[in-house]
Design a protein around this motif. Structure first.
Motif, PDB file in Angstrom:
ATOM      1  N   ARG A 149     -23.948  -6.673  -1.903  1.00  0.00           N
ATOM      2  CA  ARG A 149     -23.052  -5.722  -1.220  1.00  0.00           C
ATOM      3  C   ARG A 149     -22.547  -4.642  -2.172  1.00  0.00           C
ATOM      4  N   ARG A 150     -22.225  -5.062  -3.384  1.00  0.00           N
ATOM      5  CA  ARG A 150     -21.738  -4.101  -4.376  1.00  0.00           C
ATOM      6  C   ARG A 150     -22.840  -3.092  -4.728  1.00  0.00           C
ATOM      7  N   ALA A 153     -23.140  -0.556  -1.871  1.00  0.00           N
ATOM      8  CA  ALA A 153     -22.024   0.406  -1.899  1.00  0.00           C
ATOM      9  C   ALA A 153     -22.242   1.417  -3.030  1.00  0.00           C
ATOM     10  N   GLU A 154     -22.703   0.908  -4.174  1.00  0.00           N
ATOM     11  CA  GLU A 154     -22.939   1.799  -5.326  1.00  0.00           C
ATOM     12  C   GLU A 154     -24.046   2.814  -5.003  1.00  0.00           C
ATOM     13  N   GLU A 156     -24.984   3.851  -2.038  1.00  0.00           N
ATOM     14  CA  GLU A 156     -24.526   4.821  -1.024  1.00  0.00           C
ATOM     15  C   GLU A 156     -23.638   5.890  -1.660  1.00  0.00           C
ATOM     16  N   ARG A 157     -22.819   5.471  -2.606  1.00  0.00           N
ATOM     17  CA  ARG A 157     -21.905   6.431  -3.267  1.00  0.00           C
ATOM     18  C   ARG A 157     -22.691   7.499  -4.045  1.00  0.00           C
ATOM     19  N   GLU A 160     -24.625   9.876  -1.740  1.00  0.00           N
ATOM     20  CA  GLU A 160     -23.679  10.831  -1.154  1.00  0.00           C
ATOM     21  C   GLU A 160     -23.375  11.974  -2.147  1.00  0.00           C
TER      22      GLU A 160
END
Ligand code: MUC
Ligand code: MG
Length: 375
Positions: A149-150, A153-154, A156-157, A160
């Motif tokens: 999960r981490r 998220a990393e 996706e960041r 972006e």
């Protein structure tokens, strides 16, 4: 006057910098990186910088930060001090004649000499290697927190932020099917927005690699890096010729001789070219030339160097005619401390390569002095 130009000092510095998060490889978990820096000052006031950084002490390669430093201080510096810094090729030939192995130390010294000479001539370092064919290079990011999960998220960041859209996942610590489940979940989350690749850092056997590659191909993964032992070139050949996914050689390549052997065997589809593993900038250019002659693809690799090694790599990779798989020159972004007055420019999924003289970076020497080990 200039004919008396001399190298005044060859200084080595170890700089320990915490990473932004634990970086988990199959061979080591990195909570910090030790930068091995070399500073060569000459009598015309020109200072050149080089870097011989490795990963995880002695866990990744056979040279440690400390061994690189002591070997440079004891055996290499005395061969250079008092010599003409402009005669880079002659100095490196002299060094090769007196010093066996020590690829990382040789890379650091060669880089510092070329940085100095390019500054002296007021040209970017790339110009001393035939000139560049690009001013920016794509940069992948490694997801290696150990937590699915981490990692998502990393990814996706940074997607972006338009910083990276190619991700390399470090695996090899868990059972093959568990690792594949982790990779597949990340690929599912990112979809077609990103290329996802894996690096097992030699963790698998040949049968495990064949099983893993079949599952990874089904999950939409694009590339498999050094899945098996570096010394098993026949095994790499079997994996490559199985034609399941493109195979990239990394630890198997310790310079041009290995590159020639791997290319001759048809034991890789892609080479991860690394300046330190190749023993320097010329070594890296030779590895790339062998790859191109053999129709092996090129990828610009890293030993997670800081800004000096990263920009030295970028300068030399900018001269490669082909760089189909991009690069992973993100080392400085993994570190919590900046040693440059102006940080490297990452944008539009790429690293911008400066056109100013030498490496094109401005080291904050006060900062380095504060961070260096044993100051
Ligand atoms: C390696 O084996 O590729 C490069 C990127 C990264 O995360 O680790 C290194 C070493
Ligand atoms: Mg690798």
């Amino acid at each position: 006057m200039t004919s008396q130009l001399k190298i005044l000092s060859v200084e080595t510095l170890l700089v320990d910098v915490p990473t932004i998060r634990p970086h988990k490889l199959s061979v080591a978990t990195m909570n910090h990186q030790t930068l091995v820096l070399v500073r060569i000052e000459s009598s015309d006031g020109i200072v050149g910088w080089g870097e011989g950084t490795t990963i995880g002490g002695l866990a990744y390669g056979e040279e440690s930060p400390e061994s690189i430093q002591v070997n440079l201080d004891t055996y290499v510096a005395p061969l250079l001090v008092g010599q003409d810094p402009r005669a880079v090729a002659r100095l490196m030939a002299r060094l090769r004649g007196s010093v066996q192995g020590n690829r990382f130390g040789k890379c650091a010294v060669e880089t510092a000499l070329y940085d100095g000479q390019a500054r002296r001539l007021s040209v970017p370092l790339s110009e001393l290697f035939g000139g560049r064919v690009r001013d920016s290079i794509p940069v992948a990011w490694t997801l290696a927190s150990g937590d699915t999960r981490r990692d998502i998220a990393e990814a996706e960041r940074v997607l972006e932020l338009r910083r990276h859209n190619v991700f390399k996942l470090k695996i090899g610590l868990r059972a093959v099917k568990d690792d594949v489940a982790h990779v597949a979940a990340i690929k599912r989350a990112l979809g077609d927005m990103a290329s996802v690749r894996i690096d097992a850092n030699q963790a698998w056997s040949v049968p495990q690699a064949l099983e893993g590659m079949r599952m990874l191909a089904d999950a939409g993964i694009d590339l498999v890096e050094q899945p098996i032992a570096a010394g098993d070139k026949a095994g790499l050949q079997r994996l490559t010729q199985a034609n399941i996914l493109p195979v990239m050689a990394d630890e198997a390549l310790h310079g041009p001789r290995d590159a020639f052997e791997v290319a001759s065997l048809g034991a890789a589809d892609v080479f991860a070219v690394k300046i330190n593993q190749s023993g320097g900038l010329h070594g890296a250019a030779q590895v790339a030339a062998i790859a191109q002659a053999a129709h092996v693809g090129l990828y610009g690799g890293t030993m997670l160097e800081g800004a000096v090694g990263t920009m030295a790599s970028a300068q030399i990779f900018s001269t490669f005619g082909e760089l189909a798989w991009g690069t992973e020159l993100f080392g400085p972004l993994l570190l919590t401390e900046e040693i440059l007055r102006e940080p490297l420019a990452y944008r539009d999924f790429s690293l911008q390569i400066p056109t100013t003289p030498g490496l094109g970076i401005d080291i904050d020497e006060d900062k380095v002095a504060r961070l260096r080990r044993g100051r």
